[in-house]
Design an enzyme around this catalytic site. Structure first.
Site, short mmCIF file in Angstrom:
data_model
loop_
_atom_site.label_atom_id
_atom_site.label_comp_id
_atom_site.label_asym_id
_atom_site.label_seq_id
_atom_site.Cartn_x
_atom_site.Cartn_y
_atom_site.Cartn_z
N ASN A 159 -14.33 -79.57 -92.49
CA ASN A 159 -14.47 -79.69 -91.02
C ASN A 159 -15.68 -80.53 -90.59
OD1 ASN A 159 -16.16 -77.63 -91.79
ND2 ASN A 159 -15.66 -76.29 -90.08
N LYS A 182 -19.19 -80.58 -104.76
CA LYS A 182 -17.72 -80.69 -104.73
C LYS A 182 -17.29 -80.72 -103.27
CE LYS A 182 -14.29 -77.95 -104.40
NZ LYS A 182 -13.41 -78.83 -103.60
N ALA A 184 -14.56 -81.12 -100.07
CA ALA A 184 -13.20 -80.62 -99.86
C ALA A 184 -12.21 -81.73 -100.22
CB ALA A 184 -13.01 -80.20 -98.41
N GLU A 257 -22.27 -69.85 -96.25
CA GLU A 257 -21.94 -70.03 -94.82
C GLU A 257 -20.45 -69.80 -94.70
OE1 GLU A 257 -24.07 -70.34 -92.55
OE2 GLU A 257 -25.85 -71.14 -93.55
N LEU A 258 -20.04 -68.63 -94.21
CA LEU A 258 -18.63 -68.24 -94.29
C LEU A 258 -17.99 -68.21 -92.90
CD1 LEU A 258 -19.21 -65.54 -97.05
CD2 LEU A 258 -18.71 -67.97 -97.32
N CYS A 291 -16.66 -73.03 -87.65
CA CYS A 291 -16.88 -71.59 -87.86
C CYS A 291 -17.67 -70.97 -86.71
CB CYS A 291 -17.55 -71.33 -89.20
SG CYS A 291 -18.98 -72.37 -89.45
N GLU A 465 -29.50 -72.43 -93.07
CA GLU A 465 -29.64 -73.87 -93.27
C GLU A 465 -30.33 -74.44 -92.03
OE1 GLU A 465 -25.54 -75.07 -94.03
OE2 GLU A 465 -25.89 -74.86 -96.18
P1 ADP Z 1 -10.39 -73.81 -96.07
O1 ADP Z 1 -9.28 -72.81 -96.19
O2 ADP Z 1 -10.89 -74.02 -94.70
O3 ADP Z 1 -10.11 -75.11 -96.77
P2 ADP Z 1 -11.87 -72.88 -98.31
O4 ADP Z 1 -12.86 -71.79 -98.41
O5 ADP Z 1 -10.57 -72.71 -99.04
O6 ADP Z 1 -11.65 -73.15 -96.79
O7 ADP Z 1 -12.50 -74.26 -98.82
C1 ADP Z 1 -13.86 -74.61 -98.72
C2 ADP Z 1 -14.27 -75.35 -99.98
O8 ADP Z 1 -14.11 -74.46 -101.09
C3 ADP Z 1 -13.41 -76.57 -100.32
O9 ADP Z 1 -14.23 -77.56 -100.91
C4 ADP Z 1 -12.41 -76.01 -101.31
O10 ADP Z 1 -11.86 -77.00 -102.16
C5 ADP Z 1 -13.31 -75.08 -102.07
N1 ADP Z 1 -12.61 -74.02 -102.83
C6 ADP Z 1 -11.48 -73.35 -102.51
N2 ADP Z 1 -11.18 -72.45 -103.47
C7 ADP Z 1 -12.13 -72.56 -104.44
C8 ADP Z 1 -12.39 -71.91 -105.70
N3 ADP Z 1 -11.60 -70.96 -106.17
N4 ADP Z 1 -13.48 -72.29 -106.41
C9 ADP Z 1 -14.30 -73.24 -105.93
N5 ADP Z 1 -14.12 -73.88 -104.77
C10 ADP Z 1 -13.05 -73.55 -104.02
#
Ligand code: ADP
Length: 486
Positions: A159, A182, A184, A257-258, A291, A465
């Protein structure tokens, strides 16, 4: 590539490890799409554990030199990175809008704010103070110093494809840490463009690395590898919990940050025009995909109808379309999962008696567009009241008094951002204190800035942050007891 960039070298389709632009070991790529058109923008290397391990090794080797560079010189390098980002703002904004969908004006704003974080933490690099502690004995000198945690892994969402990287990397680098990021899978190109500029700014090889590909495998390596001493994550609460659990095995520090479920409370005594202006910014920015977006809009009974009508007028003025078109103020959602979720929440509310004052359905100008929506008559038995919407839907809930509003606002497992509007100075303080949230906007619908601590409590996260707190997340305190000779 369907982008016309001034500097084409910013559009990178390879990952960045140890200062090299690289493909996956398997040679495999996956496509990245433009959410406004569904066109393929380019390819992204589909990497896994082996490439991640290599990136971590590079970061570990680079740490030795990077943490020894004096803070003032690290600050100069970060400052160069910041300046280059500003110089290339237009190209970076084009890349962001193409992969993420937000209107160009928002992308430009995000690039400016990303540079702002880097500038801030370049300055903070010079202020990682230790302290002396008065000793009880004459033959002791007690002191603390702050040292970089070590190799940091960062996992970021789609986002805010640039700002989330700036917020994590610049304090980490300023503190003397090295990072493996890493991004998205929906938005790798903003991250890779930032890495290209980091390289140009003189950030040494291996200090900043980007791995793209299989989230689970990359995440597993990041969380299991003992060389990684800290994980900084922004994303969903579900994934955050899984990552925390995995980090426990090597006792890594975590910043999380959830998710959020932000209440936006409008009291009878509020300035309604101001509240409408701010709820527009808070709710519809980034198509509602943040968020800290207003999620539950609670309006006191005496002003409910008036507020709803004023909001409807403002929402009807929103221009929906592809983010790169002039005058567009609301872009598409990120993917079909997002559309399905938002539409499901709206249908559930309508089925249970809510009314769509504006919108209420997908918009037929592409697969991922949703009509900006205002729902009235929202009640607590509707899913829209409890779930993070992440879409351009404003549900209006009617409440009777202050106690009810606070109890409802706090009746969630989340605790990220909350907003309220009131002109009663006593209430402003009372409600600010009572809201169980990491951040409160009192007569304000915007919160984020490099100078202030961003973060949540409860299941919205751990750590902050930004501000003077941001860099502390990447520093360890070392206590030194120096014995003195008589
Ligand atoms: P959204 O559903 O909004 O994409 P996520 O929490 O799934 O939110 O994704 C946030 C980040 O976490 C992205 O970079 C995604 O690729 C990564 N991610 C999702 N699942 C995992 C996992 N099991 N281990 C590590 N990174 C992950």
């Amino acid at each position: 590539m369907c982008l016309s960039l001034r500097d084409k070298s910013l559009f990178r389709q390879q990952a960045f490890i140890g200062g090299n632009w690289v493909d996956a070991d398997s040679g495999r790529h996956v496509p990245v799409y433009n959410p406004a058109t569904n066109d393929v923008l380019g390819q992204m290397p589909w990497m896994g554990a082996a490439e991640t391990r290599r990136a971590i090794e590079c970061a570990e080797q680079a740490l030795v030199g990077w943490k020894k560079i004096i803070a003032k010189d690290r600050a100069t390098i970060l400052r160069r990175w910041c300046n280059l980002i500003l110089e290339h703002k237009e190209d970076l904004a084009q890349i962001m809008t193409a992969e993420q969908g937000k209107p160009l004006s928002e992308s430009r704003g995000e690039i400016t704010s990303s540079a702002g974080y880097i500038e801030w933490f370049a300055e903070e690099a010079k202020r990682t103070y230790g302290e002396t502690i008065p000793a009880a004995n004459k033959d002791q000198q007690l002191l603390t110093i702050r040292q970089p945690i070590g190799v940091v892994a960062a996992i970021t969402p789609w986002n805010f494809p640039a700002q989330m990287i700036a917020r994590k990397c610049s304090p980490a680098l300023a503190a003397g840490c090295t990072v493996v990021i890493k991004p998205a899978p929906q938005t790798p190109y903003s991250a890779l463009a930032l890495a290209a500029l980091a390289q140009e700014a003189g950030i040494p090889d291996g200090v900043l690395n980007i791995v793209t590909g299989k989230a689970g495998e990359i995440g597993d390596e990041m969380t299991a590898n003992p060389a990684v001493r800290k994980l900084s994550f922004t994303g969903s609460t579900v994934v955050g919990k899984v990552l925390m659990e995995k980090c426990a095995l090597t006792v890594k520090q975590v910043s999380m940050e959830l998710g959020g479920n932000a209440p936006f409370i409008v009291f009878d005594d509020a300035n309604l025009d101001l509240a409408v202006r701010h709820v527009m910014a808070s709710k519809f920015r980034n198509s509602g995909q943040t968020c800290v977006c207003a999620n539950r809009i609670m309006v006191q009974k005496g002003v409910y109808d008036e507020f709803a009508s004023k909001l409807a007028v403002a929402v009807n003025k929103i221009q929906v379309g592809p983010g790169n078109e002039a005058d567009v103020t609301l872009g598409p959602l990120i993917d079909d999962r997002a559309i399905d979720k938002v539409d499901g929440l709206v249908k559930d509310a309508l089925d249970k008696g809510a009314k769509a004052l504006v919108g209420g359905a997908p918009l037929d100008i592409g697969e991922l567009f949703y009509k900006p929506t205002v729902l009235t008559g929202v009640t607590q038995n509707m899913q829209v009241f409890h779930k993070e919407i992440f879409g351009p839907v404003a549900p209006l809930y009617c409440f009777e008094d202050e106690d009810e509003a606070i109890a409802l606002a706090n009746s969630t497992r989340y605790g990220l951002a909350a907003y309220f509007f009131s002109r009663d100075v006593g209430r402003v303080w009372r409600v600010s204190e009572a809201l169980e949230y990491g951040m409160v906007g009192a007569n304000s619908g915007t919160l984020s800035s490099e100078a202030t601590p961003f973060g949540g409590i409860k299941e919205s996260g751990i750590g902050r942050e930004g501000g003077k707190y941001g860099i502390q997340e990447f520093l360890e305190i070392k206590y030194i007891n120096m014995g003195l000779e008589e």
